[in-house]
Design a protein around this motif. Sequence first.
Motif, short mmCIF file in Angstrom:
data_model
loop_
_atom_site.label_atom_id
_atom_site.label_comp_id
_atom_site.label_asym_id
_atom_site.label_seq_id
_atom_site.Cartn_x
_atom_site.Cartn_y
_atom_site.Cartn_z
N PRO A 54 8.28 10.55 0.62
CA PRO A 54 9.34 11.59 0.57
C PRO A 54 9.30 12.59 1.74
CG PRO A 54 8.55 11.19 -1.63
CD PRO A 54 7.66 10.38 -0.72
N GLY A 102 -1.83 -4.14 2.54
CA GLY A 102 -0.65 -3.38 2.97
C GLY A 102 -0.19 -3.80 4.35
N ARG A 103 1.11 -3.98 4.48
CA ARG A 103 1.68 -4.43 5.76
C ARG A 103 1.59 -3.37 6.85
NH1 ARG A 103 7.72 -6.22 4.99
NH2 ARG A 103 7.83 -3.99 4.72
N GLU A 104 1.71 -2.10 6.44
CA GLU A 104 1.61 -1.03 7.42
C GLU A 104 0.14 -0.81 7.78
OE1 GLU A 104 4.40 2.44 6.80
OE2 GLU A 104 4.67 1.42 4.90
N ALA A 129 3.61 -4.82 -5.39
CA ALA A 129 4.10 -3.43 -5.25
C ALA A 129 4.61 -3.22 -3.82
CB ALA A 129 2.96 -2.46 -5.56
N THR A 130 5.59 -4.03 -3.46
CA THR A 130 5.98 -4.12 -2.05
C THR A 130 7.18 -3.25 -1.67
OG1 THR A 130 7.24 -6.05 -2.69
CG2 THR A 130 5.08 -6.46 -1.70
N GLY A 139 1.38 0.80 -5.23
CA GLY A 139 0.14 0.06 -5.01
C GLY A 139 -1.07 0.96 -4.98
N GLU A 142 19.21 14.28 3.44
CA GLU A 142 18.01 15.06 3.80
C GLU A 142 17.80 15.04 5.31
OE1 GLU A 142 14.85 13.48 1.39
OE2 GLU A 142 15.56 14.47 -0.41
N GLU A 173 14.31 3.96 -7.83
CA GLU A 173 13.60 4.28 -6.58
C GLU A 173 13.11 5.71 -6.64
OE1 GLU A 173 15.86 3.42 -3.02
OE2 GLU A 173 16.64 1.62 -3.96
N GLY A 223 0.82 -1.22 0.00
CA GLY A 223 0.00 0.00 0.00
C GLY A 223 0.84 1.25 0.00
N ALA A 272 7.26 4.76 -9.52
CA ALA A 272 6.17 4.01 -8.87
C ALA A 272 4.82 4.39 -9.49
CB ALA A 272 6.18 4.28 -7.37
N CYS A 294 -1.75 -6.16 7.10
CA CYS A 294 -1.72 -7.56 6.62
C CYS A 294 -0.50 -7.77 5.74
CB CYS A 294 -2.95 -7.86 5.76
SG CYS A 294 -4.49 -7.76 6.65
N GLU A 295 0.14 -8.89 5.91
CA GLU A 295 1.33 -9.17 5.10
C GLU A 295 1.15 -10.45 4.30
OE1 GLU A 295 4.86 -9.57 7.42
OE2 GLU A 295 6.15 -9.80 5.65
N ILE A 302 5.71 -3.69 -9.77
CA ILE A 302 5.94 -2.25 -10.02
C ILE A 302 6.62 -1.59 -8.82
CG2 ILE A 302 4.05 -1.96 -11.67
CD1 ILE A 302 2.27 -0.94 -9.43
N GLY A 303 7.24 -0.44 -9.10
CA GLY A 303 7.83 0.36 -8.02
C GLY A 303 9.23 -0.10 -7.65
N ASP A 304 9.61 0.19 -6.41
CA ASP A 304 10.99 -0.05 -5.97
C ASP A 304 11.42 -1.51 -6.02
OD1 ASP A 304 11.02 2.64 -5.36
OD2 ASP A 304 11.50 2.40 -3.23
C1 LIG Z 1 12.61 8.99 3.45
C2 LIG Z 1 12.39 8.85 1.97
C3 LIG Z 1 12.47 9.97 1.15
C4 LIG Z 1 12.26 9.85 -0.22
N1 LIG Z 1 12.32 10.97 -1.01
C5 LIG Z 1 12.04 10.87 -2.32
C6 LIG Z 1 12.02 12.02 -3.16
O1 LIG Z 1 12.29 13.14 -2.71
N2 LIG Z 1 11.66 11.87 -4.46
C7 LIG Z 1 11.33 10.66 -4.99
O2 LIG Z 1 11.01 10.57 -6.18
N3 LIG Z 1 11.38 9.54 -4.23
C8 LIG Z 1 11.72 9.62 -2.92
N4 LIG Z 1 11.74 8.50 -2.15
C9 LIG Z 1 11.52 7.18 -2.79
C10 LIG Z 1 10.06 6.87 -2.92
O3 LIG Z 1 9.38 7.12 -1.71
C11 LIG Z 1 9.93 5.42 -3.33
O4 LIG Z 1 10.54 5.26 -4.59
C12 LIG Z 1 8.46 4.99 -3.40
O5 LIG Z 1 7.89 5.06 -2.12
C13 LIG Z 1 8.35 3.59 -3.95
O6 LIG Z 1 7.01 3.19 -3.91
P1 LIG Z 1 6.64 1.65 -3.77
O7 LIG Z 1 5.15 1.59 -3.74
O8 LIG Z 1 7.40 0.85 -4.74
O9 LIG Z 1 7.21 1.21 -2.33
P2 LIG Z 1 6.78 1.71 -0.90
O10 LIG Z 1 6.33 3.13 -0.92
O11 LIG Z 1 7.91 1.32 -0.01
O12 LIG Z 1 5.51 0.82 -0.53
C14 LIG Z 1 5.57 -0.58 -0.39
C15 LIG Z 1 4.60 -1.01 0.68
O13 LIG Z 1 4.46 -2.41 0.60
C16 LIG Z 1 4.39 -2.95 1.91
N5 LIG Z 1 4.77 -4.37 1.85
C17 LIG Z 1 6.00 -4.91 1.69
N6 LIG Z 1 5.94 -6.25 1.68
C18 LIG Z 1 4.63 -6.57 1.83
C19 LIG Z 1 3.93 -7.80 1.91
N7 LIG Z 1 4.56 -8.97 1.77
N8 LIG Z 1 2.60 -7.76 2.09
C20 LIG Z 1 1.94 -6.59 2.21
N9 LIG Z 1 2.55 -5.40 2.13
C21 LIG Z 1 3.87 -5.38 1.95
C22 LIG Z 1 5.38 -2.09 2.67
O14 LIG Z 1 5.16 -2.18 4.05
C23 LIG Z 1 5.08 -0.71 2.09
O15 LIG Z 1 4.08 -0.07 2.83
C24 LIG Z 1 11.97 8.58 -0.78
C25 LIG Z 1 11.91 7.45 0.05
C26 LIG Z 1 12.12 7.57 1.41
C27 LIG Z 1 12.05 6.35 2.28
#
Ligand SMILES: Cc1cc2nc3c(=O)[nH]c(=O)nc-3n(C[C@H](O)[C@H](O)[C@H](O)COP(=O)(O)OP(=O)(O)OC[C@H]3O[C@@H](n4cnc5c(N)ncnc54)[C@H](O)[C@@H]3O)c2cc1C
Length: 406
Positions: free
Chosen positions: A43, A33-35, A106-107, A13, A158, A293, A9, A298, A78-79, A274-276
Motif C-alpha cells: 500500500p 518469491g519472484r521479487e 500466494a502469488t 505469503g 492515490e 484485493e 512473498g 491477504a 525465484c519464480e 490465498i490473497g489477491d
Molecule cells: C499501489 C498499491 C496500493 C495498495 N493500497 C492498498 C490499501 O491502501 N489497502 C489495502 O487493503 N490494500 C491495498 N493494496 C492491495 C494489497 O497490497 C494487496 O491486496 C496485497 O498486496 C495482496 O497480497 P498478496 O500476497 O495476495 O499479493 P502480492 O502482495 O502481490 O504478493 C504476491 C507475490 O508473489 C510473487 N509471485 C507471483 N507469481 C509468482 C511465482 N510464480 N513464483 C514466485 N513468486 C511469485 C509476486 O512477485 C509478488 O511478490 C494496494 C496495492 C497496490 C499495488
Amino acid sequence: MADVVIVGGGHAGAQCAIALRQQGFEGSIALIGRESELPYERPPLSKEYFAREKSFERLYIRPAQFWQDKDIALHLGCEVVAVDPQAKLLTLRDGAQMAYGRLVWATGGDPRGLSCPGANLAGVHAVRTREDCDRLMGEIDGGVNNIAVIGGGYVGLEAAAVLTKMGCHVTLLEAAPRVLARVAGPELSAFYEAEHRTHGVDLRTGVTVTALEGEGRVSGVSLGDGSLVAADAVIVGIGIVPAITPLIAAGAAGTQAVEIDAHCRSSLPDIYAIGDCASFACAYAGGQAMRVESVQNANDRAVCVAKAICGDAQPYRAFPWFWSNQYDLKLQTASISRGYDDTVLREDRAARSFSVIYLKQGRVIALDCVNRTKDYVQGRKLVEAGAAVDPARLADADVPLKALIA
Ligand SMILES: Cc1cc2nc3c(=O)[nH]c(=O)nc-3n(C[C@H](O)[C@H](O)[C@H](O)COP(=O)(O)OP(=O)(O)OC[C@H]3O[C@@H](n4cnc5c(N)ncnc54)[C@H](O)[C@@H]3O)c2cc1C
C-alpha cells in the motif's frame, strides 16, 4: 523438500509463514518469491513511499533477521513455473525443483496492461512493485512533470494525489462514467472526483484510450473522441491479472482466479490459495464468487491456512475492510457494498467528513467513511449484526451509530 512451501512473498505469503510459526508449527518452511526484495508492504507504494515520506526499509513486513530467527527459508528472485500435484513437486524458472508436503499459492497478480498501440513505449508504468515505483520516481527526478494516469481506481487516484502534491500536472483518464465505479457508490465517486479537480487534476471520465503516442518514448494519449492528451509519462492502473498460470495448468479449478473453499483449499490435494489470486464465495457479498484485493484479506486468509495446517481448521469468516489515503482524506471501508439497493449519506460532504452507508433490503451491508473513524468503528458492528435501521436515524449525525445497534 520443505514441509510447507509458500509461493509468493507478498502480504499473504509472508503472513502465512509468520502465522505458521506463531501457531507453533515446527516443520520446515520455504517461501519462494519472484521479487528479489524481502517481503514488503505494497500500500505505501502509492502513498508514503511514492511521496518519499517513508524509506523502503520501513516497508519490510519483518526485518531480515526475523526470517533467520524463525528458520523460514527465503528463496528470493525465484519464480515457480510448474506444479506437479501428484509428485508434489515444483519447478522453478532456472530448472531447479523443490518438493513440498503442503503448498500455499500466494502469488497475487500482475498489473493488467493496455492492449492498444503504444502500450509498450518507454515511460509507461505500472504501480505494483518497488521496481515499478522506483523507475517512475527516477523519471520524475529526471524532470518528467506532465503525467497521464489511466484508471480511476484506488491506485490511480492515490498516485494522482501524490503527484499533484509534488507539483506535477496530472490528467486522470477513466473509461467508466465515474471513478471507483467497481467498488463504491456514486456519492463517494462524485466526492473524490471533486476533490481531485479542486487539487488541480484534469480528471476525465467516460473516455476511451485508443493509443499511446510517441517515438520510442511516450509523448501523449489518444482518446476515442479524437483528442490527444500530452504526457511525458503514463501510469496504467487498470487492475491486475491473477498470477495463476502454473497452478491452473496443474489442474486447479478456476479461470480468472484460483477457486478456493471456506478453508482456502484449492481443488488440488494439499494445495491452498490465498490473497489477491484466489476467488471464493464471499459471505459479505451475498455468497457471490469474487476476489478481494486487500491487505486484510491477504493476512486473514494466511492465518486461516496456518491454523488449518496446524490442525485447527476453521472456515474463513473474517470481516472485510479496506483503507485509502488521498490528500488529507482517510477513507475506511467496512465490508463490500456489492448488491446494495439504497444508500444513506451521513453528514455533509462539504465538511469533508462523512459516511456513505449501504443498505440491502433495509439492512446495513457496508460503509465508506471519509475522515470519520468513529462511524467506521461503530458501523462495522451494524454490518456484522445485519442490522435493519431506519434510514432517517442513520442519516442523523448527532446519533452515534453504536446507539442504533439493537
Ligand atoms: C499501489 C498499491 C496500493 C495498495 N493500497 C492498498 C490499501 O491502501 N489497502 C489495502 O487493503 N490494500 C491495498 N493494496 C492491495 C494489497 O497490497 C494487496 O491486496 C496485497 O498486496 C495482496 O497480497 P498478496 O500476497 O495476495 O499479493 P502480492 O502482495 O502481490 O504478493 C504476491 C507475490 O508473489 C510473487 N509471485 C507471483 N507469481 C509468482 C511465482 N510464480 N513464483 C514466485 N513468486 C511469485 C509476486 O512477485 C509478488 O511478490 C494496494 C496495492 C497496490 C499495488
